[in-house]
Write a protein that holds these residues in place. Sequence first.
Motif, PDB file in Angstrom:
ATOM      1  N   GLN A  44       0.826  -1.204   0.000  1.00 61.38           N
ATOM      2  CA  GLN A  44       0.000   0.000   0.000  1.00 61.38           C
ATOM      3  C   GLN A  44       0.858   1.252   0.000  1.00 61.38           C
ATOM      4  OE1 GLN A  44      -3.026   0.224  -0.541  1.00 61.38           O
ATOM      5  NE2 GLN A  44      -3.991  -1.699   0.029  1.00 61.38           N
ATOM      6  N   HIS A  45       2.020   1.162   0.669  1.00 63.57           N
ATOM      7  CA  HIS A  45       2.852   2.356   0.776  1.00 63.57           C
ATOM      8  C   HIS A  45       3.640   2.621  -0.491  1.00 63.57           C
ATOM      9  CE1 HIS A  45       5.836   5.027   2.855  1.00 63.57           C
ATOM     10  NE2 HIS A  45       4.694   5.428   3.352  1.00 63.57           N
ATOM     11  N   PHE A  46       4.159   1.551  -1.099  1.00 65.05           N
ATOM     12  CA  PHE A  46       5.125   1.744  -2.176  1.00 65.05           C
ATOM     13  C   PHE A  46       4.580   1.465  -3.564  1.00 65.05           C
ATOM     14  CE2 PHE A  46       8.664   2.888   0.183  1.00 65.05           C
ATOM     15  CZ  PHE A  46       8.751   2.102   1.323  1.00 65.05           C
ATOM     16  N   ARG A  47       3.304   1.060  -3.686  1.00 65.55           N
ATOM     17  CA  ARG A  47       2.801   0.689  -5.010  1.00 65.55           C
ATOM     18  C   ARG A  47       2.965   1.826  -5.999  1.00 65.55           C
ATOM     19  NH1 ARG A  47      -1.423   1.909  -7.799  1.00 65.55           N
ATOM     20  NH2 ARG A  47      -2.309   3.009  -6.020  1.00 65.55           N
ATOM     21  N   ALA A  48       2.687   3.034  -5.566  1.00 72.29           N
ATOM     22  CA  ALA A  48       2.759   4.160  -6.485  1.00 72.29           C
ATOM     23  C   ALA A  48       4.184   4.349  -6.988  1.00 72.29           C
ATOM     24  CB  ALA A  48       2.266   5.418  -5.790  1.00 72.29           C
ATOM     25  N   GLN A  49       5.184   4.114  -6.091  1.00 70.86           N
ATOM     26  CA  GLN A  49       6.558   4.362  -6.516  1.00 70.86           C
ATOM     27  C   GLN A  49       7.112   3.248  -7.374  1.00 70.86           C
ATOM     28  OE1 GLN A  49       7.629   4.468  -2.586  1.00 70.86           O
ATOM     29  NE2 GLN A  49       7.857   6.670  -2.416  1.00 70.86           N
ATOM     30  N   TRP A  50       6.491   2.076  -7.338  1.00 70.29           N
ATOM     31  CA  TRP A  50       7.034   0.973  -8.103  1.00 70.29           C
ATOM     32  C   TRP A  50       6.711   1.083  -9.576  1.00 70.29           C
ATOM     33  CZ3 TRP A  50       5.383  -3.418  -4.298  1.00 70.29           C
ATOM     34  CH2 TRP A  50       6.332  -3.475  -3.270  1.00 70.29           C
ATOM     35  N   GLY A  51       5.858   2.024  -9.981  1.00 70.73           N
ATOM     36  CA  GLY A  51       5.605   2.254 -11.400  1.00 70.73           C
ATOM     37  C   GLY A  51       5.042   1.028 -12.078  1.00 70.73           C
ATOM     38  N   GLU A  52       5.824   0.517 -13.040  1.00 68.13           N
ATOM     39  CA  GLU A  52       5.312  -0.558 -13.882  1.00 68.13           C
ATOM     40  C   GLU A  52       5.040  -1.829 -13.089  1.00 68.13           C
ATOM     41  OE1 GLU A  52       7.846  -0.663 -17.184  1.00 68.13           O
ATOM     42  OE2 GLU A  52       6.753  -2.347 -18.057  1.00 68.13           O
ATOM     43  N   VAL A  53       6.005  -2.187 -12.207  1.00 65.28           N
ATOM     44  CA  VAL A  53       5.853  -3.419 -11.420  1.00 65.28           C
ATOM     45  C   VAL A  53       4.603  -3.332 -10.569  1.00 65.28           C
ATOM     46  CG1 VAL A  53       6.896  -4.804  -9.617  1.00 65.28           C
ATOM     47  CG2 VAL A  53       8.308  -3.839 -11.418  1.00 65.28           C
ATOM     48  N   GLY A  54       4.392  -2.182  -9.950  1.00 65.28           N
ATOM     49  CA  GLY A  54       3.224  -2.006  -9.103  1.00 65.28           C
ATOM     50  C   GLY A  54       1.933  -2.187  -9.884  1.00 65.28           C
ATOM     51  N   ASP A  55       1.885  -1.645 -11.118  1.00 65.58           N
ATOM     52  CA  ASP A  55       0.659  -1.774 -11.907  1.00 65.58           C
ATOM     53  C   ASP A  55       0.422  -3.215 -12.312  1.00 65.58           C
ATOM     54  OD1 ASP A  55       0.781   1.403 -13.720  1.00 65.58           O
ATOM     55  OD2 ASP A  55       0.113   0.859 -11.712  1.00 65.58           O
ATOM     56  N   TYR A  56       1.480  -3.959 -12.656  1.00 63.76           N
ATOM     57  CA  TYR A  56       1.267  -5.333 -13.088  1.00 63.76           C
ATOM     58  C   TYR A  56       0.912  -6.242 -11.930  1.00 63.76           C
ATOM     59  CZ  TYR A  56       2.867  -4.085 -17.711  1.00 63.76           C
ATOM     60  OH  TYR A  56       2.980  -3.506 -18.938  1.00 63.76           O
ATOM     61  N   LEU A  57       1.277  -5.846 -10.688  1.00 60.65           N
ATOM     62  CA  LEU A  57       0.917  -6.644  -9.522  1.00 60.65           C
ATOM     63  C   LEU A  57      -0.534  -6.422  -9.105  1.00 60.65           C
ATOM     64  CD1 LEU A  57       3.841  -6.326  -6.972  1.00 60.65           C
ATOM     65  CD2 LEU A  57       3.000  -8.400  -8.043  1.00 60.65           C
ATOM     66  N   SER A  58      -1.138  -5.327  -9.582  1.00 56.63           N
ATOM     67  CA  SER A  58      -2.432  -4.934  -9.014  1.00 56.63           C
ATOM     68  C   SER A  58      -3.587  -5.477  -9.812  1.00 56.63           C
ATOM     69  CB  SER A  58      -2.553  -3.423  -8.989  1.00 56.63           C
ATOM     70  OG  SER A  58      -1.429  -2.860  -8.386  1.00 56.63           O
ATOM     71  N   PHE A  59      -4.633  -5.820  -9.115  1.00 62.99           N
ATOM     72  CA  PHE A  59      -5.843  -6.270  -9.786  1.00 62.99           C
ATOM     73  C   PHE A  59      -6.714  -5.086 -10.183  1.00 62.99           C
ATOM     74  CE2 PHE A  59      -8.602  -9.433 -11.201  1.00 62.99           C
ATOM     75  CZ  PHE A  59      -9.892  -9.092 -10.857  1.00 62.99           C
ATOM     76  N   THR A  60      -6.973  -4.200  -9.237  1.00 55.44           N
ATOM     77  CA  THR A  60      -7.661  -2.960  -9.602  1.00 55.44           C
ATOM     78  C   THR A  60      -6.774  -1.791  -9.217  1.00 55.44           C
ATOM     79  OG1 THR A  60      -8.796  -3.132  -7.504  1.00 55.44           O
ATOM     80  CG2 THR A  60     -10.070  -3.651  -9.459  1.00 55.44           C
ATOM     81  N   ILE A  61      -6.692  -0.830 -10.110  1.00 54.52           N
ATOM     82  CA  ILE A  61      -5.869   0.346  -9.847  1.00 54.52           C
ATOM     83  C   ILE A  61      -6.801   1.515  -9.630  1.00 54.52           C
ATOM     84  CG2 ILE A  61      -4.062   1.813 -10.782  1.00 54.52           C
ATOM     85  CD1 ILE A  61      -3.310  -0.508 -12.580  1.00 54.52           C
ATOM     86  N   PRO A  62      -6.646   2.252  -8.532  1.00 61.03           N
ATOM     87  CA  PRO A  62      -7.586   3.357  -8.285  1.00 61.03           C
ATOM     88  C   PRO A  62      -7.384   4.470  -9.298  1.00 61.03           C
ATOM     89  CG  PRO A  62      -5.824   3.364  -6.662  1.00 61.03           C
ATOM     90  CD  PRO A  62      -5.650   2.116  -7.453  1.00 61.03           C
ATOM     91  N   LEU A  63      -8.497   5.118  -9.660  1.00 61.96           N
ATOM     92  CA  LEU A  63      -8.432   6.239 -10.590  1.00 61.96           C
ATOM     93  C   LEU A  63      -8.170   7.509  -9.823  1.00 61.96           C
ATOM     94  CD1 LEU A  63     -11.615   5.499 -12.694  1.00 61.96           C
ATOM     95  CD2 LEU A  63      -9.290   4.986 -13.317  1.00 61.96           C
ATOM     96  N   GLY A  64      -7.438   8.397 -10.390  1.00 59.36           N
ATOM     97  CA  GLY A  64      -7.324   9.743  -9.826  1.00 59.36           C
ATOM     98  C   GLY A  64      -6.254   9.918  -8.784  1.00 59.36           C
ATOM     99  N   THR A  65      -5.670   8.820  -8.276  1.00 60.86           N
ATOM    100  CA  THR A  65      -4.545   8.976  -7.348  1.00 60.86           C
ATOM    101  C   THR A  65      -3.382   8.174  -7.934  1.00 60.86           C
ATOM    102  OG1 THR A  65      -5.340   7.098  -6.079  1.00 60.86           O
ATOM    103  CG2 THR A  65      -5.925   9.257  -5.265  1.00 60.86           C
ATOM    104  N   PRO A  66      -2.145   8.571  -7.638  1.00 58.89           N
ATOM    105  CA  PRO A  66      -1.013   7.894  -8.281  1.00 58.89           C
ATOM    106  C   PRO A  66      -0.959   6.397  -7.971  1.00 58.89           C
ATOM    107  CG  PRO A  66      -0.284   9.892  -7.225  1.00 58.89           C
ATOM    108  CD  PRO A  66      -1.722   9.718  -6.844  1.00 58.89           C
TER     109      PRO A  66
END
Lengths: 101, 604
Positions: A79-101
């Motif tokens: 939860q803390h670092f997903r935004a900073q992980w960029g591509e890796v964080g997005d591929y790990l996520s099932f749903t990505i929130p809209l409007g926040t990094p």
Amino acid sequence: MNLERLPNEEKLTLCRKYYLGGFALLPFLWLVNVVWFFKEAFMKPPFTEQTLIKTYVKRSALGLLFWVTVLTTWITIYQHFRAQWGEVGDYLSFTIPLGTP
Amino acid sequence: MMKLKNGSGRVAGVAVVEPTSNPPDGFSPHTRCPNENTGVYSENYGPGLAHCNTTKWNPLGNGLSYEEFDFPIFSMKDDNDTQLIRQCYMDHNRPVNGSHPQYPLCAMQLSSHMSAVTNTPTCMRRNSISFSMSNDMVCDPLSDQNIWAPSKPLNTTQNGHKADESVIIVSARLDSRSFFSEIGPGAESAASGLITLLAAAHALRNATQDAQLDRTIFYTFFHGETFDYIGSSKMVYDMEKNQFPIDLDNVHSVLEIGQVGFYSSSNLWLHTDPISMRNSSIQKEVKNLIDNLNSAAEGLNVSVKEPDVTQPLPPSSFQRFLRARPFPGVVIEDYNSSFSNKYFQSMFDNADSLNVLYPPNLTPAEQLNHVTDTAKSLAEVATMVARALFLQAGGKKTQISSIKADELTVSRMLYSFLISSNNSWTQEIVAPKDIVHLNNNTVNFYISVEQQASLPTILAKYLLANLTGSVVNVTQENCRNQKESEDDKESKHLYNYIWVQGAALPNSTERDGFCVRSTVHWSRAISPAFELENYTTSEYSTWTESRWKEIKGRIFLVASHDLEMLTLGVGIGVLLSSLLLTYIMSSKADILFSSGREPTSATY
């Protein structure tokens, strides 16, 4: 299910089943084991099967503690670092929130 | 605004009331050096000229449009609703005698949720992640259409090099912007050049058909030039990849019409690129073009000059052509070393700043046909450009005196772009399906995304078709199917046929439509970065626009914090007391509800 009505051997088998089942990556079975058999293991007057039930409950509690720490650590880091992980964080996520990094 | 941005973080939103008159000192939210990273000047090409080292093109620029703000910023017209907001503040929020204002206070809520965050690579990546079930798009690339028309018909269905074709590209830009997305009047930054080129094309209509010219004139209108040259980079890319009816070997020279609206108060300046001019053949061609421009200006009220110091080209689409290879070219502007436009890419770049003023008490129909001074000066520039193009294309000098731009057409175009696009003239020359896009306001020149039909593109398309094409006697069905008669299979490669609405018949709502045959075509104007799917490139524009949820705002009165806490406390108290009551009643149930019967035993 009301444990009062079960004979002691059946209580032991039930406790063992839940203990062994928890090893299949099912920590909730261990949680149920701890909560359900706590009174039987520690608060009732001693009976023959109680020592085994006690060990099962203690080991279930240990396993539960392990799972809780691992999951809490991972969830906090994610939860803390997903935004900073960029591509890796997005591929790990099932749903990505809209409007926040 | 910068103070609000960097302030304590207690700013939740900003509502800006549009002023009714332009600020006299000028205002430009664009950067000081527009498009500095996607032009031709870099460390490898004219390093001393890159990044506006020699001259700042937009000295009034404060870069506000390119800052990141954490709160929504809305603009409001100064009308009754705004008066309501002021009244609410006056009634409730004003401190009385130095003491704090009392609750209830007036509050405003502004909603403009934007789905995209961080930057373009992130939002384009999130667009295409198909792992999750909902495939919501998060952002879209900025794109629209480029409009182009050759002065003589070319086979447009065949792409790549055209043998024996030497083409002069004369271009203008179709877009502008301001800080707010719905407002983009772009009078001097876009409309002045666009209208001048349309008028020049109109002036050359008869001359190019009668005379046999060596070179073809290619009238081009690029969209998206504000955002790092979207349209021109796409066209150059298509030409390099043989996906366009001509290619770069066909291009002989480039003439660009930049901002020319303030010409009457200054001269016209012809800008050239000093680096490519070091090559002697390019220099010869450029001198030739400048001589043609000077000859064209003789006898007119136009004075042209060249800058006398070595300076780079101003921000212009021609720079993208130079990035591909050296071409001879000239950019016509009304300024020498920095913009004479005090409101570059701002909401104040409107009819007032361009001095398009009408005498009071004129009806809209009269305003449409009233020839302003600005129209006269733009018509002069258009006449000069048209004559120069005729000479550059190989025409004879003796024939140029008959080429003249029509002041009435220029006035009508100024009215349509700057005052109201829905008027009797535009309704006659636009096809029926696009009439709904005309409105009664000034045209918004912002490029936006592909799903939105952009009004400047629509107007430029139909104006160019009507002003350079001819009316042909073809039935509506044949016209729509791009043929002149039932068996015609050749015309669709050369021409474009549009059925336009025509004049209103007297005493009837029906219209007398007709078919216009022209060489006008359009091609997609989207940055090549999105075709190559390389979103981190610094060679092409990578601008995208976020998708959003509903945009709305409202005002209301809020109660004091103490009242809210009191309400919450009363609610919790009611909850607890009801729980207590229920517990008491269930434990004493047998006393309260005894009816003499034995309770049944519960089974599981």
